[in-house]
Design a protein around this motif. Structure first.
Motif: not given
Length: 114
Positions: A7-22
């Motif tokens: 879950n911690r990895v998923a939350v961190q990935m979601q945050k980072e993916l948002g930044d990477i995609l934008t």
């Protein structure tokens, strides 16, 4: 214990993916994409990324193709940003729940107008 870490990895990935995609993805096919959820398996080998895309069905498919093409780059970025022994394999899926909610909202509004 493993689920908490996933879950911690998923939350961190979601945050980072948002930044990477934008900020990092320059592919014009990847339009207005929002990461709505990330599910990581307990062994941290697989990550399913749910996205919502602004646009019609063809634009959504184009965005998925663009993301698939950029998958290696995205994984490398995630690997640099989140210190894990092995970066999970990433698959992207359109989040249907978001659209379903919007459709219900529209139907309710139409009923209220009548």
């Amino acid at each position: 214990m493993a689920d908490l870490r996933a879950n911690r990895v998923a939350v961190q990935m979601q945050k980072e993916l948002g930044d990477i995609l934008t900020r990092k993805i320059k592919d014009p096919r990847v339009g207005f994409v929002t990461v709505t959820d990330v599910e990581v398996t307990g062994d941290l080998q697989q990550a399913k990324v749910f996205i919502s895309v602004l646009g019609n069905d063809q634009e959504k498919q184009e965005s998925l193709l663009g993301l698939a093409k950029a998958n290696g780059f995205i994984r490398a970025e995630i690997g640099q940003r989140i210190r894990l022994r092995k970066t999970p394999e990433i698959t992207f899926e359109i989040d249907e729940a978001f659209e379903y909610g919007n459709r219900i909202d529209t139907l309710l509004r139409d009923l209220n107008k009548e």
